[in-house]
Design a protein around this motif. Structure first.
Motif, short mmCIF file in Angstrom:
data_model
loop_
_atom_site.label_atom_id
_atom_site.label_comp_id
_atom_site.label_asym_id
_atom_site.label_seq_id
_atom_site.Cartn_x
_atom_site.Cartn_y
_atom_site.Cartn_z
N PRO A 112 0.80 -1.24 0.00
CA PRO A 112 0.00 0.00 0.00
C PRO A 112 0.82 1.28 0.00
N GLU A 113 1.92 1.31 0.76
CA GLU A 113 2.72 2.55 0.82
C GLU A 113 3.31 2.87 -0.54
N GLY A 116 0.24 3.63 -2.98
CA GLY A 116 -0.43 4.88 -2.64
C GLY A 116 0.46 6.10 -2.82
N THR A 117 1.71 5.99 -2.38
CA THR A 117 2.63 7.13 -2.52
C THR A 117 2.86 7.46 -3.99
N GLU A 132 -6.17 7.54 -0.41
CA GLU A 132 -5.89 7.28 1.00
C GLU A 132 -5.53 5.80 1.16
N TRP A 133 -4.24 5.53 1.32
CA TRP A 133 -3.78 4.15 1.34
C TRP A 133 -3.51 3.62 2.74
N ASP A 134 -3.36 4.50 3.71
CA ASP A 134 -3.01 4.07 5.07
C ASP A 134 -4.10 3.15 5.62
N GLY A 135 -3.70 2.00 6.12
CA GLY A 135 -4.64 1.06 6.70
C GLY A 135 -5.12 -0.02 5.76
N ASP A 138 -2.35 -5.64 2.61
CA ASP A 138 -1.49 -6.07 1.50
C ASP A 138 -1.80 -7.54 1.23
#
Length: 415
Positions: A112-113, A116-117, A132-135, A138
Motif C-alpha cells: 500500500p505505501e 499509494g505514494t 488514501e492508502w493508510d490502513g 497487502d
C-alpha cells in the motif's frame, strides 16, 4: 474448454452462509508462483500505428435484479448494486477505482505505501484527487490466503481468477469457493504481458489497458467518467504520435532496473504487446534490446551487455516510486568503471520512470513523462526528478494533457 458459470454479487454480507511474493521480486519483474510471462507466439509484435486509445464499448447488460458485466476470464458477472467494499491485488486496479471516484471503497492493494505514494505523486497535480492508502491490507504480504478474503468480506475481487489458481495452496476449487461464498472475481492479469494463462483457460482473452479500464468502469457504473478519461488519453496518444520524428531519428532506449548490488540490470522491452508497456509502446523509441529474447518480457544483463547496447536514454523503472532512490542509482552508475562509460550516463539521460502496474492516471502522466524524456526537443525538457518529490512541476504551456480536465472528471465536476 472450461465452462464459465455466471457469477453473482449481492450487497456485502448477503453471500455469507456456506462455507507471497517478495517486494523485491515483484518490483524486479519476476512474478513467481505460476505467473508465467512467456509471450504467446502470435502476439510478439504489434503495429506502431495500433492505438490503445479507442473508447471501449459498454459491456454492461441490464438484468432483472441489477446489471451484468462480462470480461475474460471471469465471464459474465452479475451485480445488484455498485460495489462498496473492493479487494484488489495489483496497483492498476487501485488507480482505476480512484480515477472512477471510488478509491475509498478499496480494502487492499499490493504494498500500500508504494502504490499509494506513487499514485499520489501524480494525483498531486489533480485538484481534489488523492488516494488514501493508510490502513489498507497487502494481499501478498504473507502469501495469498482464503482466510484474508473471507475476513475482508468484499463485494468484488479485482483480481484474475486464472492467476489466483497459480498461487501457493490455491486451485480451481478454492477460486470457485471464494467466488460463490464471498464475492466474484473480476480481473485480467495475463494481458499485462500477453502471457500464456494456466492450463484450463484456453479461451482466455487479452485486453489493452483502456479496454480493461472500461470494463472495470462498467462494474462501478461509471461509463461517462470512463469515456471522458478515454478521450483525454486518445488525444494525448494522438498528440505524441503526430509529432514523433522518423524512426531512424528516434533515440535508442532501454527500460531497466539496477539490481540492488549495482552489478546487473533487470531489463524490459519497450514496444512489445501488453498493458504493462502501455506507457512506452506509443512513444516508439528504438529499443536497444529489441532483438533480445528472454523468453519473457524481462531479463537480466551485465554491464558488458549494457555497454554493447549503449542506449541514448535509460528509463529506470520504479524510479518515481518510494522503492528506489534515483540519486543512489545515478551515483552507482557514475562510480562504476563500466557504468560511467554509458552514453546515457555521460549525457545525463538516466531518467526516473514510473511503474508497470499502471492504471489510467499513472498512464497519462507516464506517457507525458516518457515523451519528454525521450524527445525533449519535441515535447519540452523533462525536469530532473528528486527522490520523494511528487511528479515534477511542468509549465502549463508544456503540458501534453490537461490536468484540470482530468481532475474535474475524476472529482466528478462535470464529466
Amino acid at each position: 474448454m472450461r465452462e464459465r458459470p455466471v457469477s453473482r454479487l449481492t450487497r456485502r454480507g448477503l453471500l455469507k452462509g456456506a462455507g507471497a511474493a517478495s517486494t523485491g521480486a515483484l518490483l524486479a519483474g519476476c512474478m513467481g508462483n505460476g505467473a508465467n510471462e512467456e509471450t504467446t507466439t502470435d502476439e510478439t509484435e504489434q503495429s506502431e500505428t495500433t492505438t490503445e486509445s479507442e473508447t471501449d464499448e459498454t459491456t454492461t447488460e441490464e438484468t432483472q435484479n441489477g446489471y451484468a458485466v462480462s470480461m475474460s476470464p471471469a465471464g459474465t458477472v452479475e451485480f445488484d448494486a455498485v460495489p462498496e467494499n473492493v479487494f484488489a491485488v495489483f496497483p492498476q486496479y487501485a488507480d482505476m477505482v480512484t480515477a472512477l471516484g471510488h478509491g475509498d471503497a478499496l480494502n487492499s492493494v499490493y504494498v500500500p505505501e508504494m502504490t499509494g505514494t506513487t499514485l499520489n505523486h501524480y494525483a498531486h497535480h489533480l485538484d481534489g484527487v488523492s488516494f488514501e492508502w493508510d490502513g489498507l491490507d497487502d494481499p501478498l504480504s504473507n502469501s495469498f490466503s482464503k482466510e484474508q478474503l473471507y475476513a475482508l468480506d468484499s463485494d468484488v475481487h479485482l483480481a484474475d481468477p486464472a492467476w489466483a489458481t497459480t498461487q501457493d495452496n490455491w486451485d480451481g476449487a478454492d477460486v470457485e469457493e471464494i467466488g460463490s461464498q464471498v464475492a466474484p472475481w473480476f480481473g485480467n492479469f495475463y494481458s499485462g504481458t500477453r502471457a500464456q494463462p494456466p492450463e484450463g483457460y484456453d479461451d482466455y482473452e487479452y485486453y489493452d489497458l483502456w479496454t480493461l479500464f472500461g470494463k472495470v468502469a462498467d462494474v462501478f457504473r461509471e461509463r461517462e467518467r470512463y469515456e471522458a478519461l478515454a478521450e483525454v488519453h486518445t488525444n494525448l496518444v494522438s498528440t505524441i504520435r503526430d509529432q514523433l520524428p522518423p524512426k531512424e531519428e528516434r533515440p535508442s532506449a532501454v527500460r531497466v532496473t539496477l539490481a540492488a548490488d549495482g552489478q546487473s540490470f533487470y531489463t524490459y522491452h519497450l514496444n512489445k504487446p501488453g498493458y504493462w508497456l502501455a506507457d512506452t509502446r506509443p512513444l516508439g523509441a528504438n529499443d536497444a534490446f529489441a532483438d533480445e529474447d528472454w523468453q519473457s518480457l524481462w531479463g537480466t544483463v551485465d554491464y558488458e551487455t549494457m555497454l554493447e547496447a549503449d542506449p541514448d536514454v535509460i528509463l529506470h523503472l520504479w524510479g518515481l516510486t518510494p522503492s528506489y532512490s534515483m540519486a543512489d542509482t545515478r551515483s552507482k552508475l557514475e562510480n562504476h568503471s563500466s557504468g560511467s562509460q554509458l552514453k546515457a550516463v555521460e549525457n545525463d539521460r538516466v531518467h526516473a520512470a514510473g511503474m508497470r502496474y499502471q492504471g489510467p492516471i499513472m498512464n497519462l502522466f507516464q506517457l507525458e513523462m516518457g515523451a519528454k524524456q525521450l524527445y525533449p526537443d519535441v515535447f519540452g525538457e523533462w525536469p530532473r526528478y528528486e527522490d520523494g518529490d511528487p511528479y515534477p512541476e511542468i509549465p502549463e504551456n508544456e503540458w501534453l494533457f490537461d490536468r484540470n480536465r482530468v481532475a474535474d472528471i475524476v472529482a466528478g465536476r462535470g464529466e
